[in-house]
Design a protein around this motif. Structure first.
Motif, PDB file in Angstrom:
ATOM      1  N   PRO A   1       2.771  -0.447  86.491  1.00  0.00           N
ATOM      2  CA  PRO A   1       2.114   0.480  87.411  1.00  0.00           C
ATOM      3  C   PRO A   1       1.233   1.519  86.723  1.00  0.00           C
ATOM      4  N   PHE A   2       1.500   1.811  85.453  1.00  0.00           N
ATOM      5  CA  PHE A   2       0.713   2.820  84.754  1.00  0.00           C
ATOM      6  C   PHE A   2      -0.104   2.243  83.594  1.00  0.00           C
ATOM      7  N   LYS A   3      -0.104   0.901  83.469  1.00  0.00           N
ATOM      8  CA  LYS A   3      -0.860   0.247  82.392  1.00  0.00           C
ATOM      9  C   LYS A   3      -1.506  -1.018  82.954  1.00  0.00           C
ATOM     10  N   GLN A   4      -2.360  -0.841  83.948  1.00  0.00           N
ATOM     11  CA  GLN A   4      -2.923  -1.984  84.641  1.00  0.00           C
ATOM     12  C   GLN A   4      -4.073  -2.606  83.857  1.00  0.00           C
ATOM     13  N   SER A   5      -4.240  -3.916  84.069  1.00  0.00           N
ATOM     14  CA  SER A   5      -5.329  -4.663  83.444  1.00  0.00           C
ATOM     15  C   SER A   5      -6.147  -5.333  84.534  1.00  0.00           C
ATOM     16  N   TYR A   6      -7.471  -5.193  84.475  1.00  0.00           N
ATOM     17  CA  TYR A   6      -8.352  -5.707  85.514  1.00  0.00           C
ATOM     18  C   TYR A   6      -8.255  -7.214  85.641  1.00  0.00           C
ATOM     19  N   ARG A   7      -8.092  -7.701  86.896  1.00  0.00           N
ATOM     20  CA  ARG A   7      -8.047  -9.115  87.258  1.00  0.00           C
ATOM     21  C   ARG A   7      -6.910  -9.870  86.575  1.00  0.00           C
ATOM     22  N   SER A   8      -5.906  -9.153  86.135  1.00  0.00           N
ATOM     23  CA  SER A   8      -4.776  -9.798  85.461  1.00  0.00           C
ATOM     24  C   SER A   8      -3.571  -9.819  86.380  1.00  0.00           C
ATOM     25  N   ILE A   9      -2.713 -10.821  86.168  1.00  0.00           N
ATOM     26  CA  ILE A   9      -1.447 -10.843  86.905  1.00  0.00           C
ATOM     27  C   ILE A   9      -0.298 -10.400  86.002  1.00  0.00           C
ATOM     28  N   GLY A  10      -0.660  -9.619  84.981  1.00  0.00           N
ATOM     29  CA  GLY A  10       0.349  -8.909  84.220  1.00  0.00           C
ATOM     30  C   GLY A  10       0.722  -9.523  82.884  1.00  0.00           C
ATOM     31  N   GLU A  11       1.655  -8.821  82.246  1.00  0.00           N
ATOM     32  CA  GLU A  11       2.201  -9.283  80.979  1.00  0.00           C
ATOM     33  C   GLU A  11       3.478 -10.075  81.234  1.00  0.00           C
ATOM     34  N   LEU A  12       3.790 -10.946  80.286  1.00  0.00           N
ATOM     35  CA  LEU A  12       4.970 -11.789  80.399  1.00  0.00           C
ATOM     36  C   LEU A  12       6.233 -10.928  80.447  1.00  0.00           C
ATOM     37  N   MET A  13       7.147 -11.274  81.343  1.00  0.00           N
ATOM     38  CA  MET A  13       8.432 -10.578  81.424  1.00  0.00           C
ATOM     39  C   MET A  13       9.248 -10.847  80.165  1.00  0.00           C
ATOM     40  N   PRO A  14      10.029  -9.858  79.701  1.00  0.00           N
ATOM     41  CA  PRO A  14      10.888 -10.080  78.537  1.00  0.00           C
ATOM     42  C   PRO A  14      11.833 -11.265  78.759  1.00  0.00           C
ATOM     43  N   GLY A  15      12.030 -12.058  77.700  1.00  0.00           N
ATOM     44  CA  GLY A  15      12.924 -13.213  77.776  1.00  0.00           C
ATOM     45  C   GLY A  15      12.227 -14.518  78.073  1.00  0.00           C
ATOM     46  N   TYR A  16      10.940 -14.433  78.503  1.00  0.00           N
ATOM     47  CA  TYR A  16      10.189 -15.656  78.813  1.00  0.00           C
ATOM     48  C   TYR A  16       9.398 -16.138  77.602  1.00  0.00           C
ATOM     49  N   GLU A  17       9.248 -17.430  77.548  1.00  0.00           N
ATOM     50  CA  GLU A  17       8.266 -18.056  76.663  1.00  0.00           C
ATOM     51  C   GLU A  17       7.239 -18.745  77.548  1.00  0.00           C
ATOM     52  N   LEU A  18       5.985 -18.701  77.138  1.00  0.00           N
ATOM     53  CA  LEU A  18       4.907 -19.296  77.931  1.00  0.00           C
ATOM     54  C   LEU A  18       3.946 -20.028  77.015  1.00  0.00           C
ATOM     55  N   LYS A  19       3.482 -21.169  77.488  1.00  0.00           N
ATOM     56  CA  LYS A  19       2.416 -21.881  76.775  1.00  0.00           C
ATOM     57  C   LYS A  19       1.553 -22.603  77.797  1.00  0.00           C
ATOM     58  N   LEU A  20       0.364 -22.966  77.380  1.00  0.00           N
ATOM     59  CA  LEU A  20      -0.576 -23.706  78.224  1.00  0.00           C
ATOM     60  C   LEU A  20      -0.769 -25.089  77.628  1.00  0.00           C
ATOM     61  N   ASP A  21      -0.726 -26.116  78.491  1.00  0.00           N
ATOM     62  CA  ASP A  21      -0.991 -27.456  77.974  1.00  0.00           C
ATOM     63  C   ASP A  21      -2.500 -27.682  77.893  1.00  0.00           C
ATOM     64  N   GLN A  22      -2.890 -28.896  77.545  1.00  0.00           N
ATOM     65  CA  GLN A  22      -4.308 -29.169  77.318  1.00  0.00           C
ATOM     66  C   GLN A  22      -5.166 -28.937  78.561  1.00  0.00           C
ATOM     67  N   SER A  23      -4.592 -29.106  79.741  1.00  0.00           N
ATOM     68  CA  SER A  23      -5.348 -28.904  80.987  1.00  0.00           C
ATOM     69  C   SER A  23      -5.346 -27.451  81.437  1.00  0.00           C
ATOM     70  N   GLY A  24      -4.603 -26.608  80.724  1.00  0.00           N
ATOM     71  CA  GLY A  24      -4.496 -25.210  81.104  1.00  0.00           C
ATOM     72  C   GLY A  24      -3.307 -24.906  81.988  1.00  0.00           C
ATOM     73  N   GLU A  25      -2.471 -25.900  82.284  1.00  0.00           N
ATOM     74  CA  GLU A  25      -1.303 -25.661  83.135  1.00  0.00           C
ATOM     75  C   GLU A  25      -0.325 -24.740  82.422  1.00  0.00           C
ATOM     76  N   ILE A  26       0.251 -23.810  83.203  1.00  0.00           N
ATOM     77  CA  ILE A  26       1.204 -22.839  82.665  1.00  0.00           C
ATOM     78  C   ILE A  26       2.582 -23.473  82.591  1.00  0.00           C
TER      79      ILE A  26
END
Length: 847
Positions: free
Chosen positions: A351-376
């Motif tokens: 709420p106090f560190k917003q980023s334009y057109r972003s859906i936020g930073e990754l929640m703690p405890g998650y790992e995220l990667k994108l495959d070749q097509s860009g799928e999350i």
């Protein structure tokens, strides 16, 4: 489960914390016209009683329980009760069809159902039902002591949330206590940093417009706000005007909603500025500091209330145009990304560190990667352990990556940006990917477009985008719209064809995502733009009318159908239809224009915005409730009104004993004979009730006094203004229109009740004509008002006035006029409005 210094073994530890807040308000919602509050303590005690009720009915650990209803404290109490007894909650949307509910029943083998009284599909499932509307009465005999029948841990299954199942057998996502806690603990830790500042604005109030049957709605309805001792307000109506009004009056701080509702609110703001001829102010938005923007758009901030500051949006992608507008107006727009399989959240904006057109930073405890097509792809402790299907439970290991089906990108700062759904990506013959969301943003920027969706269509050289448009005006040039949108797109993205959708809105899910499969199925494969005289589907206005009246009509798509004679809609049916259409299309409909409509075709034009009403609104004063007017009213009553009334009527008062036990607001209902009826009732009331009475008066007369319908002389204008001010000051009147405007009048009556005032209504609607010696028929609206206010009703009989009026006699002989108060009545919830009106008239006639 532990996160830094926080340890939670199960969700029930949060329920234990609720007791520490005691009588503080946790939930606010409307039952009928009345606002009802639940405290944290009441929630816990009711949940324990409900758990005891479930246990007495044989519900044990691991049993499944269906839970379906509108957002309410009773829904939340039932949810917690299931966890207390160890049962697994199976929440279903209140609009679930009988077929879908039946499929879920077959898969989960539930033992009992919690459902609202009007959710008819569950009555056919051959299962025991506990009605949420009557939950408190049902469990009142059970103990509210601590419940010790289960001991869940983080691996215990908490709920099974089923997907829509529109094209296949529904599939249930299994969420454990640990899955939900894994997302709650980081939020609890971060919120803890700001609790010392929260005291300055306590309580933070959340308006939750997302169904509790969805995990995002649960997070922001019964879990996260409570971490800071907040209040959650539930609201059924999705009309933008109603949402804004509720936000201002209840001093809401945060609105929890899905993107399409936020877009509807944007359209509401744009219409308001357009009506004032100030659209350029929105187009030339200021991009300076927050204080400057707040001042520039202070009128919007007044509309929402000065305590409101943020929208929390999730469940779908948010249009760039919508986000830009709200940020420019000086409001925070927070977004979260996730899905049911991730227990709501994968990323969230701070709420106090917003980023334009972003859906936020990754929640703690998650790992995220994108495959070749860009799928999350994600994995982490909050990811579901598997699915509950017709074939049995499908489990997955904690190390498995979850394919979200969404395409995204991660910027250099680690913020996630959503691009679209994998299955909706359009792959051109050249192998290039077109994301429909990019095209929709370009289309929605066009001034003639109210909404759009882009679907795949077969072209001569492979798949290509098809723009489906809802236009603000039916005569807009679609070719020109598409051409301007294409100018802002890359060459390979350009739209080749357009299609005009004739309904006011697209079909959507319960979280208001556009059902593109249904859009494509209803369109088929058009090769040209649809013409205005083509009909696409069954008329939704007729469908709503048939639902209200139960009457069927074979010519369901005929715009010439008469609302009264063909669809059998009475005045109350019209009001219900108006409300249903406002909620369905998330628009504001002028009640006066709607009242004048006689055919389905005219209603369609109103819904599409092609008929504007210049009707002057009825005046609902607030100044008459405040000092010094309240003191002036008392002074004038004893100096002028009471002496004149006593001298002219020489009245006697009967039935005063019936008022002895009245301790709160009351609805007084009286027959109407003369202009002095208000004064007679006031004079007859005991002192403790006399000066806490608001009186309903003929709305058209009050409006014409304040806003004359035609030009008049200055003298007459001042005379009528004086009449309005004096009558309002002397008697604290408010308008009750005879033709249109009932909803606002009823809402005002409810506001008076909420302030601790009683209300006087004359249900005949008009004064008795000279020579009439009996009551006119009571209007059915008094039945609706009575049922929705849910306060005692006291009938008041004014005797002797018919004869006085017939004689044209202004002074009565002693004892000729009497004011008789009847016994207070509490009507059963099951009685219809017409039954209540008839019963009230019968009682008055017998007095």
């Amino acid at each position: 489960m532990q996160y830094k210094s926080l340890i939670r073994n199960s969700l029930l530890s949060y329920l234990d914390d609720h007791l520490k807040r005691g009588s503080e308000t946790v939930f606010v919602y409307r039952r009928g016209l009345r606002q009802v509050r639940w405290s944290y303590e009441q929630l816990v005690l009711t949940a324990r009683q409900t758990a005891s009720e479930l246990h007495s009915r044989g519900i044990r650990t691991g049993d499944r329980v269906l839970l379906c209803g509108r957002n309410s404290p009773e829904w939340v109490a039932a949810f917690w009760a299931c966890l207390l007894v160890g049962a697994v909650v199976v929440p279903l949307d209140k609009e679930s069809s009988f077929e879908f509910a039946g499929a879920v029943k077959q898969q989960t083998d539930p033992k009992i159902v919690f459902a609202d009284q009007d959710v008819l599909s569950f009555s056919k499932l051959d299962l025991p039902i506990i009605t949420l509307d009557q939950l408190i009465e049902t469990v009142s005999s059970q103990s509210s002591g601590r419940f010790h029948k289960s001991n869940p841990d983080d691996s215990t299954l908490a709920e099974i949330i089923f997907t829509s199942g529109t094209t296949s057998t529904p599939k249930g996502v299994m969420l454990t206590h640990g899955n939900l806690i894994a997302n709650l603990l980081p939020l609890e830790h971060e919120i803890g940093k700001y609790l010392k500042w929260e005291r300055l604005v306590h309580p933070v109030r959340f308006l939750n417009l997302v169904p509790l049957s969805h995990v995002f709605g649960q997070f922001m309805g019964l879990l996260v706000p409570q971490l800071l001792g907040g209040e959650v307000h539930f609201h059924d109506s999705l009309s933008p005007a109603d949402i804004v009004d509720r936000t201002r009056k209840n001093r809401i701080s945060v609105i929890v909603l899905v993107p399409r509702i936020l877009e509807s609110l944007r359209h509401w703001v744009e219409r308001r500025y357009a009506a004032r001829g100030e659209s350029d102010k929105l187009k030339n938005k200021i991009h300076g500091n927050a204080l400057r923007r707040w001042w520039q758009f202070r009128a919007v901030h007044r509309d929402f209330g000065l305590k409101f500051w943020a929208f929390l949006c999730g469940g779908a992608t948010l249009e760039e145009q919508t986000e830009n507008l709200w940020r420019a107006l000086g409001f925070a727009v927070l977004q979260g990304y996730g899905m049911t399989e991730t227990a709501s959240l994968v990323s969230v904006t701070h709420p106090f560190k917003q980023s334009y057109r972003s859906i936020g930073e990754l929640m703690p405890g998650y790992e995220l990667k994108l495959d070749q097509s860009g799928e999350i792809l994600v994995r982490g402790p909050s990811v579901s352990s598997g699915y509950w299907t017709a074939e049995g439970q499908l489990s997955r290991t904690a190390d498995d990556w979850l394919r979200t089906g969404d395409v995204g990108v991660v910027d250099d700062a680690g913020h996630l940006h959503y691009k679209g759904r994998v299955k909706e990506v359009i792959v051109t013959a050249a192998g290039l990917n077109i994301f429909p969301e990019d095209l929709e943003e370009a289309l929605n920027r066009q001034p003639e477009v109210r909404s759009s969706c882009v679907i795949t269509s077969e072209g001569p050289n492979g798949d290509q985008p098809l723009a489906v448009l809802i236009l603000k005006e039916s005569g807009a040039n679609v070719d020109a719209i598409v051409e301007r949108a294409n100018n802002s797109l890359a060459k390979y993205q350009r739209i080749r064809r357009g299609y005009v959708w004739r309904e006011p809105n697209f079909p959507v899910t319960s979280t208001h995502k556009i059902l593109k499969r249904e859009v494509a199925a209803r369109i088929g494969h058009p090769q040209t733009i649809i013409s205005d005289d083509e009909v696409q589907s069954e008329n939704p206005i007729v469908s709503e009318a048939q639902r209200i009246t139960g009457e069927r009509h074979s010519a369901a798509d005929d715009g010439s159908l008469k609302l009264t004679t063909d669809l059998k809609l009475d005045s109350l049916g019209r009001i219900e239809l108006l409300s249903a259409l406002e909620d369905r299309y998330q628009i504001d409909i002028d009640e006066a224009a709607f009242t004048e409509a006689t055919t389905v075709g005219e209603v369609e034009r109103i819904v599409r915005g092609e008929i504007d009403s210049a009707t002057t609104p009825y005046p609902y004063p607030t100044w008459s409730h405040r000092f010094p007017v309240t003191w002036i009213r008392i002074l004038l009553f004893y100096l002028i009104i009471l002496p004149i009334t006593r001298v002219m009527s020489r009245m006697r008062v009967e039935g005063m004993a019936h008022l002895d036990d009245l301790t709160g607001p009351t609805l007084f209902v009286a027959n109407h004979v003369t202009l002095g009826d208000h004064a007679l009732v006031l004079a007859g009331l005991p002192l403790r009730l006399r000066h806490k009475l608001a009186i309903a008066m003929e709305g058209e007369r009050l409006r014409n006094w304040l806003h004359p319908p035609m030009p008049i002389s200055l003298f007459r204008r001042l005379k009528q203004l004086a009449e309005y001010v004096l009558v309002t000051t002397f008697f604290q009147v408010f308008p009750l229109p005879r033709k249109s405007g009932f909803r606002r009048s009823f809402a005002y009556a409810a506001e008076c009740i909420e302030r601790g005032k009683s209300v006087l209504v004359f249900p005949e609607g008009v004064r008795a004509p000279r020579g009439q010696i009996h009551m006119s028929e009571f209007k059915i609206g008094i039945g609706l008002l009575t049922s929705q206010l849910a306060v005692p009703v006291v009938p008041v009989k004014l005797n002797g006035l018919y004869e006085l009026k017939r004689r044209q006699q202004y002074f009565a002989s002693k004892g000729m006029v009497s004011v008789v108060f009847g016994e207070p009545i509490q009507f059963e919830h099951s009685m219809s409005a017409s039954e209540i009106a008839s019963e009230l008239q019968r009682r008055l006639e017998e007095m």
